[in-house]
Design a protein around this motif. Structure first.
Motif, mmCIF file in Angstrom:
data_model
loop_
_atom_site.group_PDB
_atom_site.id
_atom_site.type_symbol
_atom_site.label_atom_id
_atom_site.label_comp_id
_atom_site.label_asym_id
_atom_site.label_seq_id
_atom_site.Cartn_x
_atom_site.Cartn_y
_atom_site.Cartn_z
ATOM 1 N N ARG A 103 0.831 -1.216 0.000
ATOM 2 C CA ARG A 103 0.000 0.000 0.000
ATOM 3 C C ARG A 103 0.860 1.258 0.000
ATOM 4 O O ARG A 103 0.563 2.230 -0.705
ATOM 5 C CB ARG A 103 -0.935 0.007 1.205
ATOM 6 N N ARG A 104 1.922 1.249 0.786
ATOM 7 C CA ARG A 104 2.765 2.443 0.887
ATOM 8 C C ARG A 104 3.503 2.712 -0.417
ATOM 9 O O ARG A 104 3.644 3.853 -0.842
ATOM 10 C CB ARG A 104 3.764 2.299 2.037
ATOM 11 N N ILE A 105 3.981 1.643 -1.067
ATOM 12 C CA ILE A 105 4.678 1.819 -2.347
ATOM 13 C C ILE A 105 3.707 2.267 -3.427
ATOM 14 O O ILE A 105 4.031 3.108 -4.277
ATOM 15 C CB ILE A 105 5.379 0.511 -2.765
ATOM 16 N N LEU A 106 2.501 1.705 -3.405
ATOM 17 C CA LEU A 106 1.500 1.989 -4.437
ATOM 18 C C LEU A 106 1.100 3.469 -4.454
ATOM 19 O O LEU A 106 0.659 3.985 -5.483
ATOM 20 C CB LEU A 106 0.265 1.114 -4.217
ATOM 21 N N ARG A 107 1.267 4.156 -3.340
ATOM 22 C CA ARG A 107 0.894 5.577 -3.270
ATOM 23 C C ARG A 107 1.793 6.466 -4.120
ATOM 24 O O ARG A 107 1.412 7.577 -4.474
ATOM 25 C CB ARG A 107 0.929 6.052 -1.811
ATOM 26 N N PHE A 108 2.983 5.971 -4.446
ATOM 27 C CA PHE A 108 3.907 6.782 -5.237
ATOM 28 C C PHE A 108 3.562 6.683 -6.720
ATOM 29 O O PHE A 108 3.579 5.600 -7.302
ATOM 30 C CB PHE A 108 5.347 6.325 -4.993
ATOM 31 N N LYS A 109 3.263 7.820 -7.315
ATOM 32 C CA LYS A 109 2.841 7.849 -8.709
ATOM 33 C C LYS A 109 3.992 7.580 -9.677
ATOM 34 O O LYS A 109 3.759 7.247 -10.847
ATOM 35 C CB LYS A 109 2.194 9.204 -9.018
ATOM 36 N N ASN A 110 5.215 7.754 -9.204
ATOM 37 C CA ASN A 110 6.379 7.556 -10.081
ATOM 38 C C ASN A 110 6.901 6.121 -10.054
ATOM 39 O O ASN A 110 7.851 5.785 -10.757
ATOM 40 C CB ASN A 110 7.514 8.495 -9.675
ATOM 41 N N ILE A 111 6.274 5.258 -9.242
ATOM 42 C CA ILE A 111 6.745 3.875 -9.103
ATOM 43 C C ILE A 111 5.716 2.905 -9.675
ATOM 44 O O ILE A 111 4.535 2.961 -9.338
ATOM 45 C CB ILE A 111 7.010 3.523 -7.627
ATOM 46 N N GLU A 112 6.190 2.013 -10.530
ATOM 47 C CA GLU A 112 5.347 0.935 -11.055
ATOM 48 C C GLU A 112 5.602 -0.306 -10.208
ATOM 49 O O GLU A 112 6.734 -0.788 -10.142
ATOM 50 C CB GLU A 112 5.670 0.659 -12.519
ATOM 51 N N LEU A 113 4.562 -0.792 -9.568
ATOM 52 C CA LEU A 113 4.691 -1.890 -8.606
ATOM 53 C C LEU A 113 4.036 -3.155 -9.142
ATOM 54 O O LEU A 113 2.873 -3.154 -9.548
ATOM 55 C CB LEU A 113 4.050 -1.495 -7.275
ATOM 56 N N LYS A 114 4.802 -4.262 -9.122
ATOM 57 C CA LYS A 114 4.268 -5.559 -9.540
ATOM 58 C C LYS A 114 4.682 -6.635 -8.540
ATOM 59 O O LYS A 114 5.631 -6.456 -7.773
ATOM 60 C CB LYS A 114 4.753 -5.927 -10.944
ATOM 61 N N ILE A 115 3.977 -7.773 -8.598
ATOM 62 C CA ILE A 115 4.274 -8.885 -7.695
ATOM 63 C C ILE A 115 4.232 -10.205 -8.469
ATOM 64 O O ILE A 115 3.349 -10.425 -9.299
ATOM 65 C CB ILE A 115 3.272 -8.914 -6.514
ATOM 66 N N LEU A 116 5.218 -11.050 -8.202
ATOM 67 C CA LEU A 116 5.240 -12.393 -8.785
ATOM 68 C C LEU A 116 4.419 -13.307 -7.885
ATOM 69 O O LEU A 116 4.753 -13.506 -6.719
ATOM 70 C CB LEU A 116 6.674 -12.897 -8.911
#
Length: 243
Positions: A103-116
């Motif tokens: 959740r904390r990482i997802l708030r950053f608009k400049n970061i693309e977050l993915k999970i395997l």
């Protein structure tokens, strides 16, 4: 005509991998990053320094926790303000990654977050793009506060030209994993929260048991052993030895 930057780079590699007596720019020299009390060293310090001066960053870790994101928070906020983009790849391996960290990482608009979600991914790498070259930190540190500041961790920091094979291999491996990974959204996190809480409950009851999404099928030797165990029980035998 010789490029002074290339010459400095080559000398640094020579110092790190061939002859420590050769004087060169420390900025590009390979280095072992560990957490130590004496002299005081932290893996975190190197990562923060790289984040604060990079042009782009890529992070791949098996585990990410709220504490791990917290120690990077100020740097991540500055990166967002500067418009520096990044990609973060985590794993659902053992369902250890914390939903709040996502959740904390997802708030950053400049970061693309993915999970395997379907691979037992256990890689730990921090990649930082600089002007003309990359700094790579690869080793054992996950994105947790303990791994970055306290635990006995070994990480190698090396620099590589953007035209070199090492950088190309690392970036390509990251790209392959990132493309097959699942994009993290608030909806995904809410669903994963249930899986995560269930896993924590199971771990409290039996720390060695973890949720597995695959059906485990015995091989031919194991099937034979299982049949023999059934025969022993039918004959009221209470002891058996399986090697």
């Amino acid at each position: 005509m010789n490029n002074p930057f290339n010459n400095d780079f080559k000398k640094s590699l020579h110092t790190g991998f061939i002859d420590s007596e050769v004087e060169s720019t420390k900025l590009y020299q390979p280095k072992l990053l560990v957490n130590k009390k004496i002299p005081k060293e932290k893996v975190l310090s190197s990562i923060l320094s790289e984040l604060d001066s990079c042009e782009e960053f890529f992070i791949t870790v098996a585990f990410a926790t709220n504490s791990g994101v917290a120690v990077l928070l100020n740097s991540l906020i500055l990166l967002e303000k500067k418009g520096i983009k990044g990609k973060v790849l985590v794993s659902q391996y053992l369902n250890f990654t914390e939903p709040e960290a996502l959740r904390r990482i997802l708030r950053f608009k400049n970061i693309e977050l993915k999970i395997l979600t379907s691979e037992n991914a256990h890689s730990k790498g921090y990649i930082f793009k600089r002007k003309g070259y990359y700094n790579l930190i690869v080793g054992s540190s996950n994105l947790t506060a303990n791994a970055l500041t306290v635990n006995k961790e070994w990480n190698i920091k090396i620099s590589g030209m953007s035209t070199g094979t090492m950088v190309d291999q690392v970036l390509n491996e990251f790209k392959i994993d990132f493309e097959i990974a699942t994009a993290v959204s608030n909806d995904f996190i809410n669903k994963y929260q249930t899986v995560y809480e269930t896993q924590r409950l199971i771990n409290r009851k039996s720390p060695e048991i973890s949720i597995v999404n695959e059906f485990i099928s015995p091989n031919s030797m194991q099937k034979e052993a299982l049949r023999n165990l059934v025969d022993l029980r039918r004959n009221h035998k209470a002891k058996a030895l399986i090697i």
